[in-house]
Write a protein that holds these residues in place. Structure first.
Motif, mmCIF file in Angstrom:
data_model
loop_
_atom_site.group_PDB
_atom_site.id
_atom_site.type_symbol
_atom_site.label_atom_id
_atom_site.label_comp_id
_atom_site.label_asym_id
_atom_site.label_seq_id
_atom_site.Cartn_x
_atom_site.Cartn_y
_atom_site.Cartn_z
ATOM 1 N N LEU A 40 -17.794 37.152 -28.839
ATOM 2 C CA LEU A 40 -18.311 36.659 -27.771
ATOM 3 C C LEU A 40 -18.218 35.056 -27.843
ATOM 4 N N ALA A 41 -17.653 34.527 -26.941
ATOM 5 C CA ALA A 41 -17.481 32.976 -27.011
ATOM 6 C C ALA A 41 -17.977 31.987 -25.818
ATOM 7 N N ILE A 42 -18.519 31.123 -25.752
ATOM 8 C CA ILE A 42 -19.383 30.339 -24.914
ATOM 9 C C ILE A 42 -18.247 29.075 -24.651
ATOM 10 N N VAL A 43 -18.037 28.901 -23.730
ATOM 11 C CA VAL A 43 -17.068 27.619 -23.041
ATOM 12 C C VAL A 43 -17.944 26.976 -22.256
ATOM 13 N N THR A 44 -17.977 25.630 -22.600
ATOM 14 C CA THR A 44 -18.827 24.453 -21.794
ATOM 15 C C THR A 44 -17.719 23.737 -20.776
ATOM 16 N N GLY A 45 -18.267 23.207 -19.446
ATOM 17 C CA GLY A 45 -17.267 22.906 -18.461
ATOM 18 C C GLY A 45 -16.251 23.821 -18.142
ATOM 19 N N ALA A 46 -16.635 25.080 -17.923
ATOM 20 C CA ALA A 46 -15.495 26.002 -17.714
ATOM 21 C C ALA A 46 -15.163 26.224 -16.289
ATOM 22 N N SER A 47 -15.505 25.404 -15.342
ATOM 23 C CA SER A 47 -15.221 25.703 -13.909
ATOM 24 C C SER A 47 -13.886 25.232 -13.528
ATOM 25 N N SER A 48 -13.236 24.440 -14.363
ATOM 26 C CA SER A 48 -11.952 23.704 -13.837
ATOM 27 C C SER A 48 -11.301 23.322 -15.127
ATOM 28 N N GLY A 49 -9.894 22.816 -14.898
ATOM 29 C CA GLY A 49 -9.200 22.005 -15.976
ATOM 30 C C GLY A 49 -9.176 22.999 -17.496
ATOM 31 N N ILE A 50 -9.217 22.128 -18.287
ATOM 32 C CA ILE A 50 -8.978 22.708 -19.606
ATOM 33 C C ILE A 50 -9.997 23.969 -20.092
ATOM 34 N N GLY A 51 -11.193 23.641 -19.519
ATOM 35 C CA GLY A 51 -12.019 24.674 -19.706
ATOM 36 C C GLY A 51 -11.946 26.167 -18.985
ATOM 37 N N GLU A 52 -11.518 26.070 -17.849
ATOM 38 C CA GLU A 52 -11.198 26.998 -16.888
ATOM 39 C C GLU A 52 -10.064 27.770 -17.524
ATOM 40 N N ALA A 82 -19.026 31.064 -10.494
ATOM 41 C CA ALA A 82 -19.243 32.514 -10.268
ATOM 42 C C ALA A 82 -17.896 33.183 -9.860
ATOM 43 N N CYS A 83 -17.120 32.533 -8.982
ATOM 44 C CA CYS A 83 -15.656 33.156 -8.653
ATOM 45 C C CYS A 83 -14.770 33.402 -9.790
ATOM 46 N N LEU A 84 -14.731 32.347 -10.847
ATOM 47 C CA LEU A 84 -14.009 32.377 -11.869
ATOM 48 C C LEU A 84 -14.417 33.634 -12.664
ATOM 49 N N ALA A 85 -15.687 33.823 -13.177
ATOM 50 C CA ALA A 85 -16.302 34.828 -14.012
ATOM 51 C C ALA A 85 -15.677 36.260 -13.129
ATOM 52 N N GLU A 86 -15.854 36.503 -11.889
ATOM 53 C CA GLU A 86 -15.574 37.438 -11.124
ATOM 54 C C GLU A 86 -14.147 37.860 -11.509
ATOM 55 N N GLU A 87 -13.309 36.774 -11.609
ATOM 56 C CA GLU A 87 -11.607 36.873 -11.409
ATOM 57 C C GLU A 87 -11.325 37.542 -12.783
ATOM 58 N N ILE A 88 -11.976 36.770 -13.788
ATOM 59 C CA ILE A 88 -11.505 37.133 -15.390
ATOM 60 C C ILE A 88 -12.138 38.412 -15.558
ATOM 61 N N ALA A 89 -13.247 38.708 -15.320
ATOM 62 C CA ALA A 89 -13.756 40.103 -15.414
ATOM 63 C C ALA A 89 -13.096 41.369 -14.913
ATOM 64 N N ASP A 90 -12.344 40.647 -13.653
ATOM 65 C CA ASP A 90 -11.664 41.953 -12.840
ATOM 66 C C ASP A 90 -10.305 41.979 -13.734
ATOM 67 N N GLN A 91 -9.609 41.019 -13.973
ATOM 68 C CA GLN A 91 -8.275 40.950 -14.490
ATOM 69 C C GLN A 91 -8.344 41.461 -16.004
#
Length: 259
Positions: free
Chosen positions: A9-21, A45-54
């Protein structure tokens, strides 16, 4: 080959764009379950859904501003009560604001940088590290900057905040000696993300000029380095990594194609 961190389990801060994404996408592709924090909930939310699906991993999100200590503590408590102690913490949230000299700078810009880059990183680390120490395992990766080693004109307070990240990383490693928790610093040079656009407050021409004439690093390049650090065998602590684009030798030495 299955990544060593698959199933963790990993937590990533500043995850919505750039290096974090990019880090979130890379870790998800390696089978790591994710907790993603950022201020922009819709993008998150969009990023989370995409990663979970992929990738088929679980992805939890939190709309958290790391400057807000109470919000960090509250969300961390919720996370650990529901999902347990993270195996990995990537302190990525950070920014630069302005390039004015010290005697002419906007003090509000100073507050944003210090509160995010230094105090925010400390808030998040303090929220999760005790549980990692108690469990005697975990990895922390702090995303710094070459500007935490070399100052350039107009970077005084931003550089100071990143020098602080370097000191926090080194000091935390000393504090944790003898435990099973490892701390690493990853310090990129020029990376083309929204970083410069934020720094110059939406001025696209000025932001674009930062990368003119070179092939800078991408967020995915930095994510590759973070993946290497996290997947190293437990006996190894990759304490410190500086990563440049091929055209960069230091903050003062950049080979630009003027053609």
């Amino acid at each position: 080959m299955t990544a060593r961190i698959a199933g963790q389990l990993a937590i990533v801060t500043g995850a919505s764009s750039g290096i974090g994404e990019a880090i979130a996408r890379r870790l998800g592709s390696e089978g790591t379950n994710l907790v993603l924090w950022a201020r922009r909930g819709e993008r998150l939310a969009c990023l989370a859904e995409e990663i979970a699906d992929q990738s088929g991993v679980s992805v939890d999100t939190g709309v958290v501003d790391v400057r807000d200590r109470e919000a960090v503590q509250g969300e961390a408590a919720r996370l650990m009560s529901e999902l347990g102690t993270p195996d990995i913490l990537v302190n990525n949230a950070g920014l630069a604001a302005g390039m004015a000299p010290v005697h002419d700078a906007d003090v509000d810009d100073w507050d944003r940088m210090i509160d995010t880059n230094v105090k925010g990183l400390l808030h998040v680390t303090r929220a999760f590290l005790p549980a990692m120490v108690e469990r005697d395992s975990g990895q922390v990766v702090n995303i710094g900057s070459i500007t935490g080693r070399q100052v350039y004109p107009g970077s005084t307070v931003y550089a100071a905040s990143k020098y602080a990240v370097q000191a926090i990383t080194e000091g935390t490693n000393l504090d944790l000696l003898g435990t099973g928790v490892r701390v690493s610093g990853v310090h990129p040079g020029l990376v083309e993300t929204e970083f410069s656009l934020v720094r110059f407050k939406g001025d696209e021409d000025r932001a674009g000029a930062v990368y003119k004439g070179i092939e800078p690093l991408t967020g995915a390049d930095v994510a590759d380095v973070v993946s290497y650090v996290l997947n190293a065998p437990p006996r190894i602590n990759v304490a410190d990594v500086v990563v440049f684009a091929k055209a960069q030798g230091s903050v003062h030495h950049i080979l630009r194609d003027e053609g």
